[in-house]
Design an enzyme around this catalytic site. Structure first.
Site, PDB file in Angstrom:
ATOM      1  N   LYS A 110       6.404  51.446 -47.158  1.00  0.00           N
ATOM      2  CA  LYS A 110       7.669  50.577 -47.126  1.00  0.00           C
ATOM      3  C   LYS A 110       8.079  50.090 -48.450  1.00  0.00           C
ATOM      4  CE  LYS A 110       6.955  49.855 -42.433  1.00  0.00           C
ATOM      5  NZ  LYS A 110       5.571  50.973 -42.216  1.00  0.00           N
TER       6      LYS A 110
HETATM    7  C1  LIG Z   1       5.458  51.753 -41.011  1.00  0.00           C
HETATM    8  C2  LIG Z   1       4.442  52.517 -40.931  1.00  0.00           C
HETATM    9  C3  LIG Z   1       4.587  53.589 -40.121  1.00  0.00           C
HETATM   10  C4  LIG Z   1       5.570  53.910 -38.913  1.00  0.00           C
HETATM   11  O1  LIG Z   1       6.559  54.119 -39.540  1.00  0.00           O
HETATM   12  P1  LIG Z   1       7.985  53.742 -38.982  1.00  0.00           P
HETATM   13  O2  LIG Z   1       9.246  53.950 -39.804  1.00  0.00           O
HETATM   14  O3  LIG Z   1       7.798  52.453 -38.183  1.00  0.00           O
HETATM   15  O4  LIG Z   1       7.995  54.981 -37.768  1.00  0.00           O
HETATM   16  C5  LIG Z   1       3.510  54.598 -39.989  1.00  0.00           C
HETATM   17  N1  LIG Z   1       2.256  54.515 -41.018  1.00  0.00           N
HETATM   18  C6  LIG Z   1       2.266  53.396 -41.630  1.00  0.00           C
HETATM   19  C7  LIG Z   1       1.127  53.376 -42.938  1.00  0.00           C
HETATM   20  C8  LIG Z   1       3.280  52.451 -41.853  1.00  0.00           C
HETATM   21  O5  LIG Z   1       3.331  51.300 -42.615  1.00  0.00           O
END
Ligand SMILES: *Cc1c(COP(=O)(O)O)cnc(C)c1O
Length: 476
Positions: A112
């Site tokens: 993120k």
């Molecule tokens: C946010 C997240 C996901 C999922 O990603 P999306 O973009 O919501 O499909 C998977 N793994 C981790 C560690 C995340 O932080």
């Protein structure tokens, strides 16, 4: 670049307005009016370039003139210079044909950060230019909240409120949100699950008087500026592994469908991607969709991979928009039915427009722990439980290809979405011991937590926010 809403009733907007708005006013999601195209020569010219340069080239067409190119370039350089690996997104080979792209080198140890850090600086720049302030309201299944809190802390023109489902994020994720000591940051433990958080957020945005009053803005992955920087690491990986001359595939642990949609965007822009593997956990609404063409809401249960514990993937609407040939009326129809019946179906032709590219696999908790254990034994890599979903899905795909008479030897890249230290419980269960903490996380464990708890109640949430936003109208 102009952006259109998937539901066709909101105004077409340029990048800066889309950034600040987050969600479109008709309840739809903004998508670029067209995909910028990169030729094979454009891709070749990115070879050997630093991550920040690739990222700049990928993002610039989406931003256009709304942010001066030299400002954008500086923002991108500063963000990735702050990461703890010089490549930002290093690739590691696990075995023949299978690679891991590490996306946990930002400040909060999950992918993120790659977008949120860029988004926060873009917000800051544009608000400064306009002399405006905003209130950020976000809902998180864990990692988004941590990334947002870190990216927005101490930004003068922004107050940031993050809803997380009480007791359903990992202790480490919670601490990342509750130990940040900044006057503009408010983490809220909501009585409910992640979908309750998302629904409450949507309700707050739908309350126009409230939204205008505090100048509400969303930084969930529905915000286009969350998707845009993620497209860059797909280009980066593809180019390392031989694109445009060799196609590449990706296996993406998926929850809200933001990350894998960014991969789809990269493909629309000319990166040769031959397959996208969607890995889901037990909350398998997407796996069921890709197998049947029917999207149907069932319950949501807690798993070892909490960042994927969702029952509705909000970003899926962007792909669906393309599946209905960008017909906003058709899309709005499907979404109305979805809201009413808890399900919708596309026809075989529509499903066929994506099924040549996407495949999906469901990976349950037992398979997650087995994958963490096996990978440790085979390659010595410690996977976080989300990464394990992607690796397990990738291995299933490779096992099938290996049986083909003409095996597909193109690279498949599994995304390492978070650092294993964030998810102690899964590692403990798989290996019988806790992961070693990076020093920054170990220090955080010593900091006091700042707690706010709220029931699942719109009026209470709005009061809470109104009481805490700073400088109302001061900079307007
Ligand atoms: C946010 C997240 C996901 C999922 O990603 P999306 O973009 O919501 O499909 C998977 N793994 C981790 C560690 C995340 O932080």
């Amino acid at each position: 670049m102009q952006y259109v809403s998937t539901r066709g009733q909101a105004p077409t907007l340029p990048f800066d307005d889309v950034l600040l708005a987050g969600l479109a006013s008709d309840g739809g999601l903004y998508v670029p009016a067209f995909w910028p195209l990169f030729s094979k020569d454009d891709l070749r010219s990115m070879r050997g370039k630093p991550y920040a340069e690739v990222a700049f080239r990928v993002m610039q067409p989406f931003v256009g003139e709304t942010v001066p190119p030299e400002v954008l370039r500086t923002i991108i350089q500063e963000v990735y210079a702050g990461f703890d690996h010089t490549c930002a997104a290093p690739l590691k080979q696990l075995r023949s044909g299978l690679w891991l792209m590490e996306l946990f080198h930002g400040p909060t140890f999950a992918f993120k950060d790659y977008a949120m850090q860029v988004l926060a600086r873009l917000f800051d720049h544009i608000l400064e230019q306009r002399g405006e302030r905003v209130t950020i309201l976000g809902a998180t299944s864990g990692d988004t909240g941590a990334a947002a809190v870190e990216a927005f802390r101490d930004k003068d023109r922004i107050d940031c409120f993050i809803l997380f489902p009480k007791g359903r994020v990992s202790p480490m994720q919670q601490r990342q949100m509750t130990t940040v000591d900044a006057p503009n940051i408010h983490a809220i433990a909501l009585e409910g699950n992640f979908d309750d958080c998302q629904d409450l957020l949507k309700a707050a945005f739908a309350d126009e008087q409230f939204r205008m009053g505090v100048n509400l803005s969303a930084v969930n992955s529905i915000n286009w500026a969350r998707i845009m920087p993620q497209i860059a690491y797909y280009f980066w990986a593809g180019i390392q592994l031989g694109a445009p001359d060799v196609p590449v595939g990706f296996s993406v642990p998926t929850g809200n469908f933001g990350n894998v949609y960014a991969a789809y965007a990269a493909r629309q822009m000319g990166l040769p991607i031959d397959r996208l593997v969607v890995g889901t956990n037990q909350n398998d609404i997407l796996d069921r969709f890709f197998r049947s063409g029917t999207m149907e809401i069932l319950g949501v249960e807690p798993t070892l991979s909490p960042s994927m514990d969702i029952q509705v993937s909000s970003n899926f609407e962007r792909l669906l928009f393309d599946m209905v040939d960008r017909d906003p009326a058709a899309l709005a129809n499907l979404m109305t039915g979805f809201r009413r019946d808890g399900k919708f179906a596309v026809d075989a032709d529509q499903l066929a427009t994506v099924s040549h590219l996407f495949q999906s696999h469901k990976v349950d908790d037992d398979a997650i722990t087995a994958t963490i254990r096996d990978e440790m034994a085979q390659s010595g890599e410690l996977l976080d439980p989300h990464t394990a979903v992607g690796v397990a899905a990738a291995l299933r795909v490779l096992a099938v290809s290996a049986k083909d008479t003409c095996p597909n030897t193109n690279a498949l890249v599994a995304l390492a979405c978070a650092h294993p230290a964030k998810f102690e419980k899964a590692v403990q269960r798989a290996l019988g011991h806790s992961p070693e903490l990076p020093p920054r996380l170990a220090e955080m464990m010593e900091l006091p937590e700042k707690h706010n708890g709220l029931p699942n109640d719109l009026a209470k949430l709005e009061n809470f926010i109104q009481d805490r936003v700073r400088g109302q109208g001061a900079a307007a």
